[in-house]
Write a protein that holds these residues in place. Structure first.
Motif, PDB file in Angstrom:
ATOM      1  N   LYS A 199       0.865  -1.178   0.000  1.00  0.00           N
ATOM      2  CA  LYS A 199       0.000   0.000   0.000  1.00  0.00           C
ATOM      3  C   LYS A 199       0.898   1.224   0.000  1.00  0.00           C
ATOM      4  CE  LYS A 199      -3.618  -0.234   2.903  1.00  0.00           C
ATOM      5  NZ  LYS A 199      -4.966  -0.607   2.479  1.00  0.00           N
ATOM      6  N   THR A 200       0.646   2.151  -0.899  1.00  0.00           N
ATOM      7  CA  THR A 200       1.457   3.369  -0.889  1.00  0.00           C
ATOM      8  C   THR A 200       0.762   4.471  -0.096  1.00  0.00           C
ATOM      9  OG1 THR A 200       0.558   4.051  -3.022  1.00  0.00           O
ATOM     10  CG2 THR A 200       2.664   2.864  -3.056  1.00  0.00           C
TER      11      THR A 200
ATOM     12  N   ASP B 224      -5.349   3.552   0.755  1.00  0.00           N
ATOM     13  CA  ASP B 224      -5.603   2.934  -0.561  1.00  0.00           C
ATOM     14  C   ASP B 224      -5.943   1.460  -0.390  1.00  0.00           C
ATOM     15  OD1 ASP B 224      -3.312   1.254  -0.792  1.00  0.00           O
ATOM     16  OD2 ASP B 224      -2.105   2.870  -1.645  1.00  0.00           O
TER      17      ASP B 224
ATOM     18  N   VAL C 180      -1.769  -1.745  -3.924  1.00  0.00           N
ATOM     19  CA  VAL C 180      -1.421  -1.404  -5.306  1.00  0.00           C
ATOM     20  C   VAL C 180      -0.551  -2.448  -5.986  1.00  0.00           C
ATOM     21  CG1 VAL C 180      -1.663   1.089  -4.988  1.00  0.00           C
ATOM     22  CG2 VAL C 180       0.543   0.025  -4.523  1.00  0.00           C
TER      23      VAL C 180
ATOM     24  N   VAL D  38       4.687   1.671  -9.443  1.00  0.00           N
ATOM     25  CA  VAL D  38       3.594   2.054  -8.530  1.00  0.00           C
ATOM     26  C   VAL D  38       3.932   3.304  -7.715  1.00  0.00           C
ATOM     27  CG1 VAL D  38       2.491  -0.210  -8.386  1.00  0.00           C
ATOM     28  CG2 VAL D  38       4.245   0.387  -6.716  1.00  0.00           C
TER      29      VAL D  38
ATOM     30  N   GLN E 122       2.469   6.249  -9.273  1.00  0.00           N
ATOM     31  CA  GLN E 122       0.998   6.359  -9.324  1.00  0.00           C
ATOM     32  C   GLN E 122       0.456   6.767  -7.955  1.00  0.00           C
ATOM     33  OE1 GLN E 122      -0.011   5.468 -12.464  1.00  0.00           O
ATOM     34  NE2 GLN E 122       2.155   4.979 -12.733  1.00  0.00           N
ATOM     35  N   ARG E 123       1.293   7.198  -7.057  1.00  0.00           N
ATOM     36  CA  ARG E 123       0.905   7.363  -5.664  1.00  0.00           C
ATOM     37  C   ARG E 123      -0.098   8.520  -5.491  1.00  0.00           C
ATOM     38  NH1 ARG E 123       4.367   8.978  -0.779  1.00  0.00           N
ATOM     39  NH2 ARG E 123       3.574   7.605   0.843  1.00  0.00           N
TER      40      ARG E 123
ATOM     41  N   ALA F  30      -6.623   8.979  -2.099  1.00  0.00           N
ATOM     42  CA  ALA F  30      -6.544   7.509  -2.062  1.00  0.00           C
ATOM     43  C   ALA F  30      -7.888   6.906  -1.678  1.00  0.00           C
ATOM     44  CB  ALA F  30      -5.469   7.079  -1.072  1.00  0.00           C
TER      45      ALA F  30
ATOM     46  N   ARG G 228     -10.455   4.461  -3.929  1.00  0.00           N
ATOM     47  CA  ARG G 228     -10.823   3.108  -3.544  1.00  0.00           C
ATOM     48  C   ARG G 228     -12.323   2.962  -3.328  1.00  0.00           C
ATOM     49  NH1 ARG G 228      -8.770   0.788   1.929  1.00  0.00           N
ATOM     50  NH2 ARG G 228     -10.487  -0.619   1.638  1.00  0.00           N
TER      51      ARG G 228
END
Ligand code: SAM
Length: 329
Positions: free
Chosen positions: A268-269, A273, A276, A299, A302-303, A310, A314
């Motif tokens: 998870k970044t 979120d 990812v 990834v 894409q943060r 985030a 989601r």
């Protein structure tokens, strides 16, 4: 060095080694527990060591072990020992509820654990039971004592819950008077493993700060360390410090330097979120470090800018109602 699409350096990994826990804090998971992951679904220690090693080569230099409760997983001390030997790792820290930790503290010191975050929401045994559904306060306090005795830096984490433990804010701060403890009050987040709906958070960081300021009018703001998630304060005459973490109102995302890996190996970044990249699948599919590194770099680009972005992303797939224990709180 790992740098995201917003120019933030990422050097901090929070690794959740299990979803299981020996407490049932109501804000984290239901009393009956969660549908625990099977052994096969969990990353093995070997898989975690390989992933950590790769991330360290890419720029991670601080790892925090969390869960669930790390010490309910078998052979945790051996894993921590191996992890502490990875070259390039500057800081290895742990978040624990302290139920099983006290006897392990001398060994933690030996392997060089820099600091421990101990979760403690109240000093009152009845309230502790009502929050966690387990009568374990004495063991947690024994852990606190052992950490102080062995000179391991202690940060106490207390989630502030309306109607449950707001009367504990001042007694917890009093612990910082004669001991070098940092106490951090955390806004309650919607990660309780259930369906609670949060319309407005009453005990946000402003309300917490106001309560503290009323009791300690001479409290002073101190400089926050780089990447700190807490606003930090010092009370004249106290050895320790006081912090507030605006975990729900999310005011600290601009300098976020951390990523998380869940017990199933999902990267998870952002805390908010949906995951990812499945690191465990990449490792089990036999991919090389070079290929996994490329995926990681992708990834990072894409943060989400912050936890709100985030969460919005989601929501289209799944609302936020998972447990902190499966996220790596
Ligand atoms: N078992 C360990 C412990 O208790 O410290 C590590 C895992 S626990 C999920 C990590 C931290 O997340 C604890 O300090 C806990 O209080 C916090 N936490 C869990 N659910 C939360 C929520 N809904 N809001 C805010 N903090 C939460």
């Amino acid at each position: 060095m790992l740098i995201d699409n917003h120019g933030r350096i990422i050097n901090y990994l929070r690794l959740a080694v299990t979803d299981r826990c020996n407490l049932r804090c109501f804000y984290c998971m239901p009393e009956e527990g969660l549908e625990w992951l099977s052994r096969k679904e969990l990353m093995t220690y070997e898989e975690m060591l390989r992933i950590c090693n790769l991330l360290i080569q890419m720029g991670i230099d601080k790892i925090r072990i969390t869960g669930g409760e790390p010490f309910v997983r078998k052979d945790m001390m051996q894993f921590l020992t191996s992890l502490s030997k990875l070259s390039g790792l500057k800081q290895l820290t742990i978040t624990t509820n302290g139920v099983l930790t006290a006897p392990l503290v001398p060994e933690l010191k030996k392997i060089g654990i820099h600091s421990v975050n101990l979760s403690l929401d109240t000093l009152d045994r009845n309230r502790f039971f009502s929050i966690t559904k387990r009568d374990e306060l004495p063991n947690v306090l024994a852990t606190l004592e052992a950490l102080l005795k062995h000179d391991i830096e202690v940060k106490l984490n207390a989630v502030v819950m309306d109607g449950r433990n707001t009367q504990d804010i001042i007694p917890l701060i009093e612990l910082t008077k004669d001991q070098p403890i940092s106490i951090r009050f955390i806004e309650e987040m919607p990660f309780n493993g259930g369906d609670a709906h949060y319309t407005k958070l009453r005990w946000d960081y402003l309300q917490i700060l106001e309560t503290i300021t009323q009791a300690y009018p001479s409290i002073q703001k101190i400089t926050d360390e780089a990447y700190s998630t807490s606003y930090n304060y010092h009370i004249p005459g106290h050895q320790g410090s006081v912090g507030i973490i605006a975990a729900y109102t999310r005011t600290f995302c601009g300098s976020c330097n951390r990523i998380r890996i869940t017990p199933q190996g999902m990267l998870k970044t952002c805390l908010y979120d949906n995951g990812v990249l499945n690191m465990k699948d990449l490792v089990r599919d036999g991919l090389s470090d070079e290929v996994i590194a490329k995926d990681l770099l992708f990834v990072m680009q894409q943060r989400a800018k912050d936890g709100w972005e985030a969460e919005n992303k989601r929501k289209q797939n799944a609302p936020v109602h998972e447990s902190m224990a499966t996220i790596g709180g």
